[in-house]
Design a protein around this motif. Sequence first.
Motif, PDB file in Angstrom:
ATOM      1  N   LYS A   1       5.385  -2.728 -14.429  1.00 20.68           N
ATOM      2  CA  LYS A   1       4.298  -3.610 -14.647  1.00 20.68           C
ATOM      3  C   LYS A   1       5.099  -4.785 -15.653  1.00 20.68           C
ATOM      4  O   LYS A   1       5.948  -4.591 -16.492  1.00 20.68           O
ATOM      5  CB  LYS A   1       3.203  -3.334 -15.740  1.00 20.68           C
ATOM      6  CG  LYS A   1       2.293  -4.196 -16.015  1.00 20.68           C
ATOM      7  CD  LYS A   1       1.118  -3.659 -16.827  1.00 20.68           C
ATOM      8  CE  LYS A   1      -0.035  -4.752 -16.744  1.00 20.68           C
ATOM      9  NZ  LYS A   1      -0.613  -5.265 -15.805  1.00 20.68           N
TER      10      LYS A   1
ATOM     11  N   SER B   1      -0.387   6.509 -10.735  1.00 15.43           N
ATOM     12  CA  SER B   1      -0.727   5.128 -10.694  1.00 15.43           C
ATOM     13  C   SER B   1      -0.075   4.589 -11.937  1.00 15.43           C
ATOM     14  O   SER B   1       0.334   3.652 -12.230  1.00 15.43           O
ATOM     15  CB  SER B   1      -2.200   5.047 -10.476  1.00 15.43           C
ATOM     16  OG  SER B   1      -2.672   5.392  -9.234  1.00 15.43           O
TER      17      SER B   1
ATOM     18  N   VAL C   1      -0.904  -1.830  -4.475  1.00 10.31           N
ATOM     19  CA  VAL C   1      -0.107  -2.446  -5.572  1.00 10.31           C
ATOM     20  C   VAL C   1      -0.269  -3.975  -5.258  1.00 10.31           C
ATOM     21  O   VAL C   1      -0.057  -4.501  -4.327  1.00 10.31           O
ATOM     22  CB  VAL C   1       1.281  -1.714  -5.215  1.00 10.31           C
ATOM     23  CG1 VAL C   1       2.152  -2.315  -6.308  1.00 10.31           C
ATOM     24  CG2 VAL C   1       1.121  -0.336  -5.126  1.00 10.31           C
TER      25      VAL C   1
ATOM     26  N   VAL D   1       4.835  -5.528 -11.037  1.00 12.14           N
ATOM     27  CA  VAL D   1       3.505  -5.157 -10.883  1.00 12.14           C
ATOM     28  C   VAL D   1       2.620  -5.595 -11.854  1.00 12.14           C
ATOM     29  O   VAL D   1       2.895  -5.628 -12.823  1.00 12.14           O
ATOM     30  CB  VAL D   1       3.578  -3.702 -10.826  1.00 12.14           C
ATOM     31  CG1 VAL D   1       2.283  -3.073 -10.831  1.00 12.14           C
ATOM     32  CG2 VAL D   1       4.392  -3.089  -9.464  1.00 12.14           C
TER      33      VAL D   1
ATOM     34  N   GLU E   1       2.476   2.101 -12.766  1.00 18.79           N
ATOM     35  CA  GLU E   1       2.471   0.656 -13.545  1.00 18.79           C
ATOM     36  C   GLU E   1       3.191   0.536 -14.673  1.00 18.79           C
ATOM     37  O   GLU E   1       3.595  -0.622 -15.009  1.00 18.79           O
ATOM     38  CB  GLU E   1       0.791   0.798 -13.813  1.00 18.79           C
ATOM     39  CG  GLU E   1       0.433  -0.600 -14.090  1.00 18.79           C
ATOM     40  CD  GLU E   1      -1.281  -0.682 -14.092  1.00 18.79           C
ATOM     41  OE1 GLU E   1      -1.685  -1.483 -15.100  1.00 18.79           O
ATOM     42  OE2 GLU E   1      -1.653  -0.449 -12.956  1.00 18.79           O
TER      43      GLU E   1
ATOM     44  N   MET F   1      -3.278   3.858  -2.200  1.00 12.69           N
ATOM     45  CA  MET F   1      -2.844   3.185  -3.536  1.00 12.69           C
ATOM     46  C   MET F   1      -2.764   1.707  -3.278  1.00 12.69           C
ATOM     47  O   MET F   1      -1.772   1.403  -2.320  1.00 12.69           O
ATOM     48  CB  MET F   1      -1.821   3.601  -4.247  1.00 12.69           C
ATOM     49  CG  MET F   1      -2.246   5.284  -4.857  1.00 12.69           C
ATOM     50  SD  MET F   1      -0.713   6.073  -5.341  1.00 12.69           S
ATOM     51  CE  MET F   1      -0.438   5.351  -6.931  1.00 12.69           C
TER      52      MET F   1
ATOM     53  N   THR G   1       1.434  -7.165  -6.579  1.00 13.40           N
ATOM     54  CA  THR G   1       2.980  -7.561  -7.006  1.00 13.40           C
ATOM     55  C   THR G   1       2.556  -9.055  -7.711  1.00 13.40           C
ATOM     56  O   THR G   1       1.565  -9.771  -7.417  1.00 13.40           O
ATOM     57  CB  THR G   1       4.217  -7.553  -6.170  1.00 13.40           C
ATOM     58  OG1 THR G   1       3.603  -8.519  -5.030  1.00 13.40           O
ATOM     59  CG2 THR G   1       4.410  -6.235  -5.882  1.00 13.40           C
TER      60      THR G   1
ATOM     61  N   TYR H   1       0.950  -1.194  -0.311  1.00 17.39           N
ATOM     62  CA  TYR H   1       0.109  -0.170   0.019  1.00 17.39           C
ATOM     63  C   TYR H   1       0.847   1.389   0.025  1.00 17.39           C
ATOM     64  O   TYR H   1       1.901   1.255   0.845  1.00 17.39           O
ATOM     65  CB  TYR H   1      -1.003   0.044   1.278  1.00 17.39           C
ATOM     66  CG  TYR H   1      -2.103  -1.113   1.350  1.00 17.39           C
ATOM     67  CD1 TYR H   1      -2.814  -0.895   0.373  1.00 17.39           C
ATOM     68  CD2 TYR H   1      -1.768  -2.034   2.091  1.00 17.39           C
ATOM     69  CE1 TYR H   1      -3.845  -2.074   0.349  1.00 17.39           C
ATOM     70  CE2 TYR H   1      -2.848  -3.285   2.040  1.00 17.39           C
ATOM     71  CZ  TYR H   1      -3.764  -2.959   1.331  1.00 17.39           C
ATOM     72  OH  TYR H   1      -4.571  -4.159   1.171  1.00 17.39           O
TER      73      TYR H   1
ATOM     74  N   THR I   1      -1.086  -4.702 -10.973  1.00 22.74           N
ATOM     75  CA  THR I   1      -2.175  -3.665 -11.059  1.00 22.74           C
ATOM     76  C   THR I   1      -1.671  -2.584  -9.910  1.00 22.74           C
ATOM     77  O   THR I   1      -1.133  -2.986  -8.937  1.00 22.74           O
ATOM     78  CB  THR I   1      -3.448  -3.948 -10.962  1.00 22.74           C
ATOM     79  OG1 THR I   1      -3.712  -4.787  -9.740  1.00 22.74           O
ATOM     80  CG2 THR I   1      -3.793  -4.941 -12.047  1.00 22.74           C
ATOM     81  N   ILE I   2      -1.872  -1.318 -10.167  1.00 22.34           N
ATOM     82  CA  ILE I   2      -1.799  -0.141  -8.993  1.00 22.34           C
ATOM     83  C   ILE I   2      -3.227   0.593  -8.941  1.00 22.34           C
ATOM     84  O   ILE I   2      -3.567   1.134 -10.219  1.00 22.34           O
ATOM     85  CB  ILE I   2      -0.793   0.568  -9.601  1.00 22.34           C
ATOM     86  CG1 ILE I   2       0.581  -0.209  -9.222  1.00 22.34           C
ATOM     87  CG2 ILE I   2      -0.510   1.742  -8.391  1.00 22.34           C
ATOM     88  CD1 ILE I   2       1.850   0.778  -9.450  1.00 22.34           C
ATOM     89  N   SER I   3      -3.779   0.357  -8.004  1.00 24.38           N
ATOM     90  CA  SER I   3      -5.188   1.038  -8.075  1.00 24.38           C
ATOM     91  C   SER I   3      -5.464   2.164  -7.007  1.00 24.38           C
ATOM     92  O   SER I   3      -4.939   1.632  -5.719  1.00 24.38           O
ATOM     93  CB  SER I   3      -6.424   0.047  -7.780  1.00 24.38           C
ATOM     94  OG  SER I   3      -5.963  -0.686  -6.728  1.00 24.38           O
TER      95      SER I   3
ATOM     96  N   VAL J   1      10.024   1.962  -5.229  1.00 25.76           N
ATOM     97  CA  VAL J   1       9.152   2.749  -5.039  1.00 25.76           C
ATOM     98  C   VAL J   1       9.105   3.767  -3.960  1.00 25.76           C
ATOM     99  O   VAL J   1       8.614   4.863  -4.284  1.00 25.76           O
ATOM    100  CB  VAL J   1       7.869   1.902  -5.113  1.00 25.76           C
ATOM    101  CG1 VAL J   1       7.577   1.395  -3.698  1.00 25.76           C
ATOM    102  CG2 VAL J   1       6.670   2.801  -5.685  1.00 25.76           C
TER     103      VAL J   1
END
Length: 849
Positions: free
Chosen positions: A498, A490, A614, A512, A494, A612, A616, A445, A514-516, A632
């Motif tokens: 990603k 984000s 994340v 990664v 990503e 956010m 992985t 997070y 997704t990163i929401s 990060v």
Amino acid sequence: MHMFAKLANFIEKYSKVIIALWIVALVCSVPFILKSDEVLEYDLTQMSGLDSESTDGQKLIDTEFSNSVDLSEILVIKYNSADELKQAKALFAEFSNLLHAKYGDDVKAAYYGEYGKVNPAESGISMIAIEAADNISISKETGNIRDVVSEANANVAKTFNSSTLTTYVTGNSAINYDTEISSNKDIAKIDPLSIALIFILLGLFFCALVTAIMPPAVVGMAFGVALTGLYGIGCIMGVFYITKVLILVTMLGAGCDYSLFIISRYRDELKHGADHSTALKTSVQWAGESVFTSGLSVIIGFGALSICSFSMVRSLGIVLALGIVIALVAALTFTPALINLIGEKVFWPANINKYNKIDRGESTGIYATICKLSKKYFAWVAHITRKYAAVIVVVGIVLMAPMVYIFATSDDSADMISIMPDSESIDGLNTIMGEADGGMIMPTYIVLELNDSIVDKAGMIELSPGKKVPYLIWKDGALATTIPTIMKISQELEAKYKYATDDDGNKVNGIVSTISGANSWKILYQKIASEIGTTPTPSMVNHALVKMLPSAVSGPIDMLLSTPIGEGIKLYDVPYSEEVATGTGITVENIIDGILNVSTGIISDNGKYVKMMVITSEKPMSDNTMAFIKDVREDFHGEGGYDDKYDLIFASTYVGGISAIMEDVSNIVMQQFDVIRTVVIIALIVLLFLILGSYLTPIRSMLTIVCSIMTTVGLTHFVFGTMMDVPVLWLVPIVLFVVLLGLGMDYDIFLTTRIRENVLRGMNNHDAIEDAVRQAGPVTSLCSLIMGGTFLTMLLTNSSMLQEFGFALGFGILIEGLLMVGFMVPALMHLMGDWSWKGPKFLNKNRAE
């Protein structure tokens, strides 16, 4: 008079009182023994005491985000066809009903979507988050929840007339539950093995039943008393479960060593013609001093861990130090008190006359043969360590060099998952990794603390009777600056991290999934509308957007947009600005923003924090995941990072989550361990200086034990890291250092104090060393076999972590006791000559009286 001579007189006079007091102490400890498991912690990330970025972020998540999705317990359902997917959804419904019947609203299940490596509609996994109210410990209920899953699975299989689906209850809470169950089984396994090993070794050494029983019995009593202390400490700061395993094997090994050394010295004095009273006093005076010095060194080593701010390490040190204190007191009081009461019967069915006949070569049989071989072996060791001292030291250094090199070049790991015992929860995690992303079970997070709140209003609206959905209205200006910035970050992160996939669908070149973070349906809608090219209809845009969303939110949003609002018209057919219910002012955009940000716990209750999430691709705490966390953090906190770039929006940012907590824990503890290591080394050198009255011998002792530690750590990395491909946990070298520096020092002290005693009695240095090797060598070797053997029983456990501890501690003790003290120490002391005893005059007075 010598302090231990006074102790001997006291024990001889009040033996019955001493025994009675110990028995009373054990009886009073029974209630706490029964409750000791209640204070054990099985989740390392929940241990308190650290002030770090990740723990600060976790506090914000716990206090500011009431709607956070709890992924600590997850039901994973494996399916292999479209029909089995239907069965999986039916299983979710049945499971939810049975949960409600059993727990009411205290435990709920929330559908978290379908995931698959290729096509989730055909094969993959369904994931269901299981959330509990504050009054329910979801970890302790894992077994019951699995029973509910089994019942629901069987019911649905009957309805579908098919086989049951493969299910797993996993997640951090389930892993903790499985670890607890496995730990209890492991303790039940290694307890009798350790005791049996001690019984066999003592029986072979003394050829006596009583002597074989006495030391483990004394330690068992002391262990019961020590569990009272463990319970009290656990009530204050919590105790990691491995502490109970370590205190058991540590007290068994050390306590038996201490008792054995006193009993052995008592036998030696009787064999040399002393009467019972003289033999008892001499054993307590001389062996007692050695035992006390050894125990004090162990207590210093363990006690130094209390300096650490992390409660897991701090409580480990305090509990182990307390255990050694109790084992030491028991060995110095209870053991000689028993000897005083039963005398030579302590060696039953053998006796002193039998031992003397064996020494004179007048007896035959297996025991006599073993004694003869032992005598020859240690006479040979005494001879070659004197004659070839320099050669032995050089050979020892050459043999240790490869392992020391591995020690210096190997990295420890923070990957707790890889060393957990095999269980349903670990199988479930591996299944998630095979079909989805390992980080889904324990996300990382990024908590963004904003300068101003971005939420004007949030709540629930009833779209139809009994159907309420969340809504969110942004504050003026939020969609102009803050939300686009968060969405941009984000997207940038990503794109940077990603992973890609190769032709076989394997994940490569990134970590990664997704990163929401905070999202605006309006912004997404306008972006997609501009990308479609032709004049887009609301239906085209809405359908395109739903397909892009993760299944955890796409399902609820699809159901919402499928809601009819007129004859043949659904919310899918209207733009984001359409009012969902006349007169409410709540639009489609507000509802979907509520689902995207409120239901998922992305926005805090007061709108001042954004989380956010994340996901992985690799499992939590893997080396690559930990490297990503470092990267990060640099993206946010480094020079020119997001903190600087958007300082008008962000007050502070925090990278958290379980993986980040473990990263901070390992880094901070390792930094503090540098201080701990220095304190222990200095304290032990001072202790040995005061006890031995020598300038150089304490330094020599420290160098040899440190060489043993480095060799053992290198060997552990070679066996587990290289040969077995199992990461070596960062805790192993820390625990090994304090344990081996304390317990391993025992054997050095046992031998060195015997040499010093011989010197004080008038022998020259070389003769004193030879005699000590012949006389104390068998006892120190037996002690190291007992101690090392009890630790090595941990290799039979189901946990790679316990196996690593058992291997490192067991072989560390054997290397120190059998090789370093057996060969290197006497060789070095021969080379040092009289310099071994050079020291201040006030400490070198003759204490041989």
